[in-house]
Design a protein around this motif. Sequence first.
Motif, PDB file in Angstrom:
ATOM      1  N   TYR A   1       3.184  -1.225  -1.368  1.00 15.87           N
ATOM      2  CA  TYR A   1       2.136  -0.617  -2.179  1.00 15.87           C
ATOM      3  C   TYR A   1       2.747   0.079  -3.388  1.00 15.87           C
ATOM      4  CZ  TYR A   1      -2.740   0.352  -2.857  1.00 15.87           C
ATOM      5  OH  TYR A   1      -4.018   0.337  -3.351  1.00 15.87           O
TER       6      TYR A   1
ATOM      7  N   THR B   1      -2.532  -3.614  -5.787  1.00 16.76           N
ATOM      8  CA  THR B   1      -1.889  -2.364  -5.342  1.00 16.76           C
ATOM      9  C   THR B   1      -2.255  -1.205  -6.268  1.00 16.76           C
ATOM     10  OG1 THR B   1       0.112  -2.919  -6.614  1.00 16.76           O
ATOM     11  CG2 THR B   1       0.072  -3.569  -4.290  1.00 16.76           C
TER      12      THR B   1
ATOM     13  N   GLU C   1      -6.796   4.139  -2.456  1.00 15.40           N
ATOM     14  CA  GLU C   1      -6.659   3.948  -1.020  1.00 15.40           C
ATOM     15  C   GLU C   1      -6.220   2.509  -0.719  1.00 15.40           C
ATOM     16  OE1 GLU C   1      -6.849   6.044   1.424  1.00 15.40           O
ATOM     17  OE2 GLU C   1      -7.416   7.761   0.175  1.00 15.40           O
ATOM     18  N   PRO C   2      -5.119   2.318  -0.009  1.00 18.01           N
ATOM     19  CA  PRO C   2      -4.682   0.960   0.345  1.00 18.01           C
ATOM     20  C   PRO C   2      -5.724   0.187   1.145  1.00 18.01           C
ATOM     21  CG  PRO C   2      -2.929   2.535   0.736  1.00 18.01           C
ATOM     22  CD  PRO C   2      -4.153   3.336   0.432  1.00 18.01           C
ATOM     23  N   THR C   3      -6.558   0.892   1.905  1.00 21.68           N
ATOM     24  CA  THR C   3      -7.594   0.190   2.665  1.00 21.68           C
ATOM     25  C   THR C   3      -8.575  -0.516   1.741  1.00 21.68           C
ATOM     26  OG1 THR C   3      -8.833   2.284   2.782  1.00 21.68           O
ATOM     27  CG2 THR C   3      -7.449   1.705   4.677  1.00 21.68           C
TER      28      THR C   3
ATOM     29  N   ALA D   1      -7.769  -1.720  -1.257  1.00 20.18           N
ATOM     30  CA  ALA D   1      -7.037  -2.890  -1.753  1.00 20.18           C
ATOM     31  C   ALA D   1      -7.022  -4.005  -0.714  1.00 20.18           C
ATOM     32  CB  ALA D   1      -5.610  -2.492  -2.124  1.00 20.18           C
TER      33      ALA D   1
ATOM     34  N   VAL E   1      -3.676  -2.794   6.451  1.00 17.48           N
ATOM     35  CA  VAL E   1      -2.622  -1.926   5.930  1.00 17.48           C
ATOM     36  C   VAL E   1      -1.491  -1.864   6.946  1.00 17.48           C
ATOM     37  CG1 VAL E   1      -2.041   0.409   5.175  1.00 17.48           C
ATOM     38  CG2 VAL E   1      -4.281  -0.564   4.617  1.00 17.48           C
TER      39      VAL E   1
ATOM     40  N   LEU F   1       3.614   2.591   2.712  1.00 19.01           N
ATOM     41  CA  LEU F   1       2.411   1.790   2.929  1.00 19.01           C
ATOM     42  C   LEU F   1       2.577   0.385   2.360  1.00 19.01           C
ATOM     43  CD1 LEU F   1      -0.324   4.441   2.085  1.00 19.01           C
ATOM     44  CD2 LEU F   1       0.366   3.635   4.355  1.00 19.01           C
ATOM     45  N   ARG F   2       1.969  -0.551   3.017  1.00 17.27           N
ATOM     46  CA  ARG F   2       1.999  -1.949   2.588  1.00 17.27           C
ATOM     47  C   ARG F   2       0.654  -2.600   2.895  1.00 17.27           C
ATOM     48  NH1 ARG F   2       7.994  -4.318   3.940  1.00 17.27           N
ATOM     49  NH2 ARG F   2       9.197  -2.421   3.549  1.00 17.27           N
ATOM     50  N   ILE F   3       0.417  -3.745   2.278  1.00 15.33           N
ATOM     51  CA  ILE F   3      -0.742  -4.582   2.600  1.00 15.33           C
ATOM     52  C   ILE F   3      -0.205  -5.861   3.223  1.00 15.33           C
ATOM     53  CG2 ILE F   3      -2.810  -5.722   1.717  1.00 15.33           C
ATOM     54  CD1 ILE F   3      -2.880  -2.727   1.358  1.00 15.33           C
TER      55      ILE F   3
END
Length: 243
Positions: free
Chosen positions: A70, A103, A107-109, A111, A164, A171-173
């Motif tokens: 991220y 990215t 919020e990563p969620t 994305a 996530v 954090l990553r996707i």
Amino acid sequence: MKIEVLSDKSALIERSLHLTVTKMTTAIAERGVCTIALSGGSTPKPLYEAIAAQQLPWEKIHVFWGDERYVPPNDLNSNQLMARQAWLDRVNLPEENIHPIPTDEVEPTVAASKYEEHLQTFFQISSGEFPRFDIILLGMGDDGHTASLFPHTEALQARGLITVGNKQDELRITFTVPLINHARCVMFVVAGADKKSALAQVFATDADDFSYPSRLIQPQGELWWLLDRDAGEELQVSTAAES
């Protein structure tokens, strides 16, 4: 499942190139398009450089990513940046054929949801359905993780398309296990002696899937494990030729 142990990393990349290009051309011949999801890390970079030197119908190839840190797309840790520099920016692949993981959300969620919706639109599938990628390239860490599916994390139990992932506080996707397992072909490309211990557990009959997440990858289609000798020499498998 097919396991090949190559003599060294150069042979590993050569074999990975041959298999990847073969799967690409077959997909294009059969369906008019190839969908491929890329992995990050250092191992696949020479593979991407080798693919860039091929003469392929780039307009028929669509590139996705199986996971992404991220970070901004120009960050040195970005999987997208590495793939662009090694391959995508070197060929006439239309920009609309490149499908990076977003990215740029707070919020990563969010994305993750956006990328899931993008996949549903591109593959023309409904909620609850899974796309069938022609090729998903994967690596494996020395802890047995793959994509951004790390041991004993919530991402391992996600049942949508995208979730996530967490590596400690990073954090990553990532693609989910069921998404990967719907692929026509999953190809692990693994190099280095530091992978021996995890590989032994991945191929053991009684190890814990959630301790070694690569064990969870059991696709409906083909599963290839391509290993260099440093990684795979202790496995009880046939050693492949270099060609």
